[in-house]
Write a protein that holds these residues in place. Structure first.
Motif, mmCIF file in Angstrom:
data_model
loop_
_atom_site.group_PDB
_atom_site.id
_atom_site.type_symbol
_atom_site.label_atom_id
_atom_site.label_comp_id
_atom_site.label_asym_id
_atom_site.label_seq_id
_atom_site.Cartn_x
_atom_site.Cartn_y
_atom_site.Cartn_z
ATOM 1 N N PHE A 139 -10.047 -7.224 1.760
ATOM 2 C CA PHE A 139 -9.386 -7.992 0.943
ATOM 3 C C PHE A 139 -8.478 -9.047 1.581
ATOM 4 O O PHE A 139 -7.955 -8.603 2.702
ATOM 5 N N SER A 141 -6.767 -13.511 1.596
ATOM 6 C CA SER A 141 -6.398 -14.485 1.031
ATOM 7 C C SER A 141 -7.340 -15.284 0.387
ATOM 8 O O SER A 141 -7.480 -15.973 -0.716
ATOM 9 N N GLY A 142 -8.672 -15.243 0.711
ATOM 10 C CA GLY A 142 -9.816 -15.945 0.311
ATOM 11 C C GLY A 142 -10.803 -15.192 -0.649
ATOM 12 O O GLY A 142 -11.592 -15.713 -1.332
ATOM 13 N N GLY A 143 -10.750 -13.981 -0.765
ATOM 14 C CA GLY A 143 -11.503 -13.090 -1.628
ATOM 15 C C GLY A 143 -11.573 -11.642 -1.092
ATOM 16 O O GLY A 143 -10.805 -11.256 -0.356
ATOM 17 N N LYS A 144 -12.846 -11.044 -1.666
ATOM 18 C CA LYS A 144 -12.852 -9.918 -1.392
ATOM 19 C C LYS A 144 -14.430 -9.250 -0.946
ATOM 20 O O LYS A 144 -15.308 -10.143 -1.699
ATOM 21 N N ARG A 159 -1.567 0.643 9.648
ATOM 22 C CA ARG A 159 -1.115 -0.764 9.767
ATOM 23 C C ARG A 159 -1.734 -1.444 10.976
ATOM 24 O O ARG A 159 -1.794 -0.709 11.915
ATOM 25 N N GLU A 205 -5.756 -8.840 4.439
ATOM 26 C CA GLU A 205 -4.624 -8.528 4.036
ATOM 27 C C GLU A 205 -4.794 -6.817 3.749
ATOM 28 O O GLU A 205 -3.831 -6.142 4.134
ATOM 29 N N GLN A 206 -5.684 -6.600 3.314
ATOM 30 C CA GLN A 206 -5.796 -5.157 2.708
ATOM 31 C C GLN A 206 -7.302 -4.768 3.311
ATOM 32 O O GLN A 206 -8.237 -5.351 2.980
ATOM 33 N N PHE A 207 -7.255 -3.433 3.574
ATOM 34 C CA PHE A 207 -8.743 -2.795 4.204
ATOM 35 C C PHE A 207 -8.659 -1.497 3.552
ATOM 36 O O PHE A 207 -7.764 -0.700 3.316
ATOM 37 N N GLY A 218 -1.103 -7.473 10.904
ATOM 38 C CA GLY A 218 -0.337 -7.309 9.716
ATOM 39 C C GLY A 218 -0.861 -6.930 8.278
ATOM 40 O O GLY A 218 -0.359 -6.258 7.262
ATOM 41 N N GLN A 226 -2.861 -4.149 5.791
ATOM 42 C CA GLN A 226 -2.623 -2.840 5.436
ATOM 43 C C GLN A 226 -4.122 -1.994 5.216
ATOM 44 O O GLN A 226 -4.791 -2.721 4.745
ATOM 45 N N GLY A 227 -4.132 -0.884 5.528
ATOM 46 C CA GLY A 227 -5.256 -0.119 5.481
ATOM 47 C C GLY A 227 -5.161 1.115 4.593
ATOM 48 O O GLY A 227 -4.020 2.031 5.127
ATOM 49 N N ARG A 263 -1.996 -11.721 -5.564
ATOM 50 C CA ARG A 263 -2.886 -12.705 -5.866
ATOM 51 C C ARG A 263 -4.175 -12.321 -5.085
ATOM 52 O O ARG A 263 -4.463 -11.624 -4.206
ATOM 53 N N VAL A 273 -8.006 -14.253 -5.526
ATOM 54 C CA VAL A 273 -8.454 -15.540 -6.045
ATOM 55 C C VAL A 273 -9.592 -15.120 -6.911
ATOM 56 O O VAL A 273 -9.961 -16.218 -7.606
ATOM 57 N N TYR A 274 -10.077 -14.118 -6.811
ATOM 58 C CA TYR A 274 -11.484 -13.795 -7.667
ATOM 59 C C TYR A 274 -11.002 -13.045 -9.099
ATOM 60 O O TYR A 274 -11.901 -12.943 -9.821
ATOM 61 N N THR A 298 0.859 -1.039 0.011
ATOM 62 C CA THR A 298 0.108 -0.007 -0.119
ATOM 63 C C THR A 298 0.857 1.126 0.035
ATOM 64 O O THR A 298 1.772 1.386 1.002
ATOM 65 N N GLN A 343 -3.055 0.499 -3.800
ATOM 66 C CA GLN A 343 -3.078 -0.940 -3.120
ATOM 67 C C GLN A 343 -2.722 -1.852 -3.942
ATOM 68 O O GLN A 343 -3.457 -1.909 -5.186
#
Lengths: 333, 333, 333, 333
Positions: free
Chosen positions: B241, B243-246, B215, B144-146, B219, B221-222, A229, A231-232, A211, A225
């Motif tokens: 967002f 590892s599994g999607g958004k 932060r 992982e991300q906001f 871990g 990030q936003g 990866r 997944v979608y 970011t 950002q």
């Protein structure tokens, strides 16, 4: 206009497709050390000749313009050779991962006065073109905030990442270039990053999730950002906000079939070529048109240098854990 | 459950509406120094009594719970009085603009063991509730991300802004609280801000356009972007967002009529009450339900303190032009 | 304005909610043979009196207007009584399943000059109001085609269906009324129908899946599709097409949370009250406003009769397997 | 596979583009009475030969397959000649406007056993393919209702319309073919039509705005609405509804740029080629693939005949003002 395609990989095929659809363009030569690959693209484009060495294609007197889609590490030398040979040049980004080298080669291009276009394809993606036009028309008013998300479905091979220059140079640079395209120059960046996708990426000294906070020369604020990866699918979304309104650039959904049930779901393309095919075609068409009309193609040498500088500023900010002024990133000979 | 509504302004009317629709709740008293306003809400809610002084309503033996929607500067004192009187308390955010005072009053609430809920209404907006559930169900994987955008159609009156504690405490705190709600605690913030909407906002030492880089402890990030003015309406969008999607939380469009022509256009509500009415109703219903079932309502004292601390960290980062660790923001008695 | 609510079922509660939110309205009486139900609505609305017999409420001298939400079979008699008593009347559709009876009672209403509104709530649903305004403003030009889909999540209880007058009178009439509202009178219908949802529906002589082809007086063509069961929710979509463009009235999605994955999915509300709550509130508010301003409320007696005639024409077309002219449907005394 | 393209108009160019992108296909001849047009397509496709007479191309011994995109009136004769010459045939719809002639020629094709594909391109449009797959997978359950809208931005030239066979044969046939593709055979149609777009269309005995009510063999009900003019663009939307759910096939919006303001707006492509380019490419690719794999291409002779019969039934229903059984439409030699 007679072209040589240097590099017969995936992008060589793609740009070959773009050229065969253009009435003004003719591919006369294809160069690739892998003979079979060169032959494939030559067959597709009806090119008369293939070369193992791209320099031979550059010096082919029949060739007026070159499309450089060879491995990144060779870009600078080929641009230099083509510029010295007086050929028009389209080159995939980046020129080089090194600012000094990039500036040196771009200087040669400018001194020789050969047309040069760098492959920031997103500038030719329809929503970005339209956004640029609407900003110019004043619809957004004074731009105050910029926001970009860039996520790939999956990281490239580790071998590629090792020589990619890091995530800001390889991936985020597209969003950073669009920030410059839509808003203007950036003065300061604060970047954070972490390794979430693959520990091996951390082991080669890179990160996969980043970011960056941007401050623009004109006072606007920005955020970018990125992730290696999603997944979608291929998630590229950009927002420009100002006193007059907001524009959002996003892909139309991949699927034109709506299903009705519980919840609301959207999808994305998983393959960058599906997502950006039209943009790749359009950038080549724009290059050919600029050559035909004697205009300088765009984005050119200046953008190649400045977007790289911005990506390097992010890289440095991440490394040093502090805000970095973009101007402070200078080539150290 | 017998309620007193303290404050008969717009939110008093709104929460009055919420209460009259609930079978378990009865409004018995309304307090407001403006007699006519108090009467209006009393008529709406069929409350038997009105008071000029909210303290009288708090001490009315018939009153079991209070809804505090008086001016912000009075919140702390009224919470304190209600807690000491053993009444259940719902209070609009914030408790106070000052961390020491907030912590002091929240300590009293906790010591007295009275039920307390702070009015972070967005936690009761349907997409946020659903996102929280899906995150709990593991759909997003590791976050992982906001990213949050919060923009109001137009700034509040300058008189209000003067006592609001600044844009981070008054406006961004909703997005910051949601960041905590969906992702977890924040360890460090870097905030920038500028005055774009109204120079008068700058003259009182505040800004109207801000971006903060966050932060998280885990871990992630936003980023949070806020503006006091969006000509196209109330723009509140949040993205998580992992590892599994958004997941994207946004309002459904204001308009259920589609027009076909050139370009694609979306709209938003211009009035916060249209945008968040259901959330306001839901937070009051949740408060009543928690009281009835003897559970602690949420968000409570801890969130009141920690979201304030986070907003103060942003304020300090903006003022000092550097990253600020949230832990370093401590009450200075 | 002092109201009596006749009928304390689900719609009695709903309209009670609508009335308590209106400053000009006061509910003074509630009538229902089930005492507990009457009490519940009386408590909600702070009504002073309850009656077992709706006629007593009609004749209560304190009552100025009545909201009739009793079982359908009682509508006509209660309207008649209220008209004779000089009370303003809001009645859920239909007046009666029989055209002669409907015309007779509507004639009394008109002769007595009492304000009358029939509960075609969809005319107060935001997208339909907006469409009507845009049509009036000429945006659609000359209307050439109309298309409506109306599907319920699941059929009502069989006991209800037995006395409902059939699918065209009970369900399709909403779409047929909207056709009249947006386009104009219909001259001829061709209807087909079948039993797909529940064989029991066929056994009582009804169908559950229908399609009607409409020809409008002004030359426009229309189609209306209905089903008693849509597993994905309450599906109401209307389209008006003309020389100037197209308008589509649809619900905004139920869910404001977007999930990203494969395919594009949409959802709908499953409960008619979620889908149309605002319209129910708006129609009552409009009724109260019309009374206060001394205007005739709308839709009134004429629409009650003509939309019924149109539904009966569809019923006859289905039964007789041939096109039916709407004018040929006349009351047979 | 060696192809001849018969007809060097817009579709000749388009299918030429499709073929040059396919590794298995080679265009060896182009036929068009206009030499310059033939040359253009030959240059594009690197075809060695051009012919003025398509029959010469058919009889060129080097040609294995023909793409017939000549004027409609010539289709039948060219198909016949190609079938007799043993060449594989792709032909734009229709074979002929006359059922007897269509059946006669299709019989020859079948007797000779040459591969034949008719250009119902919509069967290769992504949402229709996906819908077919999902229907096959049982997602929609038992299909109960079908609805299709087909509107062109503007009518073709009057000269074209005069020989087009009328709106059902020329335009609606695409929607009727999709009805057959997704739902099954139609047993009865009731069609209405009027002239709204251009009085000249009426003067040649045609209409420009139509609605057809369909009854399917399997009990499903359908509606098809067509118009020759939609000011907002190419409007093609299809809906399939059944016991298991609903699928809607529509274009994704033309524009990937969202603007925020008042109201919600959508757009469409104005040019059929933009809307259906991928489908045109896909149908040619499917034809080539079927040839290579020795499978019968689809849609073939049967669909050419049956979709024509259905369109003729609509035409007759409109003319005679009554429902028409599709089986009653028979060739009269």
């Amino acid at each position: 206009l007679r072209f040589a395609i240097l590099g017969a990989g995936r992008m060589g095929v793609e740009h070959g497709h773009a050229l065969i659809g253009l009435p003004d363009a003719q591919v006369v030569a294809v160069a690739d050390p892998v003979e079979a690959a060169a032959q494939t693209v030559a067959r597709l484009t009806r090119a008369a000749r293939t070369y193992a060495d791209p320099l031979d294609a550059i010096h082919d007197p029949d060739v007026e313009a070159v499309i450089i889609v060879t491995p990144t590490s060779t870009h600078a030398a080929l641009i230099e050779a083509a510029a010295l040979a007086g050929k028009a040049i389209f080159c995939e980004k980046p020129v080089a991962a090194d600012l000094a080298e990039t500036e040196r080669v771009m200087r040669i291009v400018q001194e020789r006065g050969v047309p040069f276009q760098i492959g920031f394809n997103r500038r030719y993606d329809a929503p970005y073109i339209q956004a640029r036009e609407r900003i110019d028309a004043g619809e957004v008013g004074v731009i105050e905030q910029f926001s970009a998300t860039g996520r790939d479905p999956a990281p490239p091979p580790l071998e590629y990442l090792k020589i990619s220059g890091g995530v800001f140079l390889d991936q985020a640079i597209h969003d950073l270039d669009i920030a410059r395209f839509l808003v203007g120059e950036v003065t300061e960046v604060t970047a954070v990053g972490s390794v979430n996708v693959d520990p091996a990426i951390g082991e080669i000294g890179d990160v996969d999730t980043t970011t960056a906070l941007l401050r623009f020369e004109n006072g606007a604020q920005g955020v970018v950002q990125n992730s290696r990866r999603a997944v979608y699918g291929y998630d590229v979304r950009t927002e420009v906000f100002g006193s007059g309104g907001k524009l959002v650039m996003d892909a139309t959904p991949k699927t034109a079939l709506l299903r009705y049930g519980e919840g609301v779901g959207m999808d994305h393309y998983h393959f960058f070529m599906d997502r950006f095919r039209d943009a790749y075609r359009a950038e080549i068409a724009a290059f050919v048109l600029a050559l035909r009309e004697g205009r300088a193609p765009t984005p050119g040498a200046h953008d190649a240098v400045e977007s790289l500088r911005l990506a390097l500023a992010c890289t440095r900010s991440l490394k040093e854990g502090r805000p970095v002024r973009v101007q402070d990133v200078q080539a150290t000979p």
